[in-house]
Scaffold this active site. Sequence first.
Site, PDB file in Angstrom:
ATOM      1  N   GLU A 110       0.795  -1.219   0.106  1.00 25.99           N
ATOM      2  CA  GLU A 110       0.064   0.076   0.024  1.00 25.99           C
ATOM      3  C   GLU A 110       0.873   1.265   0.062  1.00 25.99           C
ATOM      4  OE1 GLU A 110      -3.466   1.864   3.057  1.00 25.99           O
ATOM      5  OE2 GLU A 110      -3.300  -0.217   2.694  1.00 25.99           O
ATOM      6  N   ASP A 111       2.068   1.361   0.658  1.00 26.64           N
ATOM      7  CA  ASP A 111       2.864   2.465   1.022  1.00 26.64           C
ATOM      8  C   ASP A 111       4.128   2.701   0.281  1.00 26.64           C
ATOM      9  OD1 ASP A 111       0.571   3.147   2.417  1.00 26.64           O
ATOM     10  OD2 ASP A 111       1.579   2.206   4.397  1.00 26.64           O
TER      11      ASP A 111
END
Length: 773
Positions: free
Chosen positions: A108-109
């Site tokens: 996600e990051d």
Amino acid sequence: MGSDNIKTSLPNEEEAPSQSSNTPTEDIEKIANDAYLSLKEKCLQYLDFSLETTLFKAFRFAHNLHAGQRRKSGEPYIIHPLAVAEILAEFKMDETSLIAAILHDVVEDTHVSVEEVSKEFGEPVAALVEGLTKLAKVQFRSSQEKMAENFRKMIVAMSRDIRVIIVKLADRTHNMRTLRALNLEKRQRIAEETLEIYAPLAGRLGMYKIKAELEDLCLRELKPSVYYSLIARVAQKKTERDKIIEQAREHLDSRLKEANINAKVYGRAKHFYSIYRKMSDKQIEFEDIYDLFALRVIVNTPNECYETLGIIHNIYRPVPGRFKDFIAMPKANLYQSLHTTIVAAKGELLEVQIRTAQMHHIAENGIAAHWAYKEKRKDPNNTQLNPADFEKFKWLKQIVRHQKELSDPDEFLEAVKVDLFDEEVYVFSPKGDVFELRKGSTCLDFAFAIHTDLGLKTTGAKINGRIATLRTRLHSGDVIELLVGNKVRATKDWLNFTTTTKARNKIRAWLRSEERTNSKQIGQNLLEEELSKSSSSFEKLQKIGVFQEIHRYFSVGGYEDFILQIGYGKIDAKSAVQKLLSVLQIPKVVETATSAEPQKTMQQEFQEIRTVQEALKQRQGKNRAGGEDAVRVQGMTGIVVRMARCCEPLPGQPIVGFVSRSRGVTVHAASCQWALSNDPARRVDCSWNIISSTVHNVRVRITAHDKPGILAAITKMVSSSQINIAGMECFTNPQKRAVILLKLELTDIHQLKDIHQKIEAVDGVIYVERTMG
């Protein structure tokens, strides 16, 4: 969650890490290494030392990817995933869960993909990470929709592997512990969501330690004055209550030893949120709460639980109506214990809980403890609860069903919150069958719990032999007898007093179905009326295939949508007919009442329709169900792909490929028994090509009563659904039933399910099944 990787949260649920850093690199490394060593120490207390290599590899992998990222508190971002893994280690979770926790934010990051995680740490870890990764780059209409769709994604992943939600709860717990670094608005928004969704979810999973901590942290953010006041007031009473608890503990301990029961007896305090709820629900003051502290007794066997209860009731006077037996009737989250309230030596009320050590472990850790026991199985790769376990978590099965059935985000979240409500009542049918319903359920909720048709036709009820209305609330122990009519009596008013998700969904579905049916009939009538006025007819346009291609002329999904839009008034019937006749250049023909045409046989009608359909099919140039166009094989191009004949998967179904020595890649449904038992070394990852226009031939076998018109009714239903019949065969079986074999051209599994239901609803049809091979 860096400046270029902001999280799509539920909503804004966690801190977004910044990229700025004033801390020297050597200090960051020391902080990270210290956190890792703390995690390793906890893990190696119960896991094999061989885990250390993988654990360290995951730590370095995540640390490098999160390099430069910081939490709002200023600490290196890697501290968060390590802390999540440490919470899981306290629950003695397995290696896969721990590795996934360390990696849960990397997709996600950062720039890394699920495929890369799978390559480095295996598919089980990657599947957990993907289940924990929120929907990115998706435009949502509202924060409610964003929360619903991300939660829906997690529910789907959880239905495949329950560990997804255990990791998520650990993630949320650490975020709540460190929430103070965010601004007040974000803190309160996250706390509200946690209190509505995640704390009840922890309770439903039996993870009461997590539930209690989340609730107390939420109370701190949402009502700080109440929270800190309770801390002070409980502390004031602690010394006094400790004396009462110690006296009772010593007295009971000696009596249990006399009875040769080896028990551990200790006191426990209620958590602050439960005190606040009791004050709020009962509208009482703090000074009026007498069971701030409780006594807990841990014994060795269930029989000793009941023996201990008898001894306690001999020593102290029990409070009537305050005894609960959760051993004979466990809670839905596997919780088992005996609860009783007694009057202590000086008249104080004291709650006592009696359970075995195993019951206590499950009571504290819930599904995480259950998972730990399951890890001792022969097949550690089996990540799903078996049917017997899944049955114990009926609410989970219900939520999984909701995410499939409810497309509206508001309805989905409402259903989730209802199913997470963990207080139940137990009522009985006249035959003695026990039904578990949520607290506050009515007679109508009970009717729908038995059967949808029964609920829709219920007119009243008797509770314990006395007449009651549909609105009457139920209490544990009630015996319910339903009064049922012959007709459906559902109204919108029913939604005002039903509480269970099943009842509300079924009522809504029936009301919508009625509205849809009425609108379709109105639309059909208006269309036929306007066609008649224009000297044309519905039958003529249907025969030449106009309605199969209605989407070419109007912004509709198909013919059914077209007449619905007319019925709803969104499309004007007169204008629609004029447009159709104009586009098709069909001249007005004056019908004469001369001698009628000879009656055509069903076979002739069918042949004419097939001729038109064949012409349309050639013009459309549809692809047939070949592999390369329909399926993409990961890491391979130009390879021959074919569909397995044993399961014949359709788009929308999870799929898996197997490399054959001479046939390229054969694609199976992921649930296919052959695929599950095949050599994993030959397995390759596949996905459906979403831009493919491939049409799949699907064989359907229909068994029906052998009566005139049954074939016409079925083919009409298929035709009205804009589905082409590529082949048909009819015969009568030895039981004198009509058997109709259809070969249908379908685009995906959803279309198959839809036509299956429609054919099954045709009068005279007994059952419908898909045939393979």
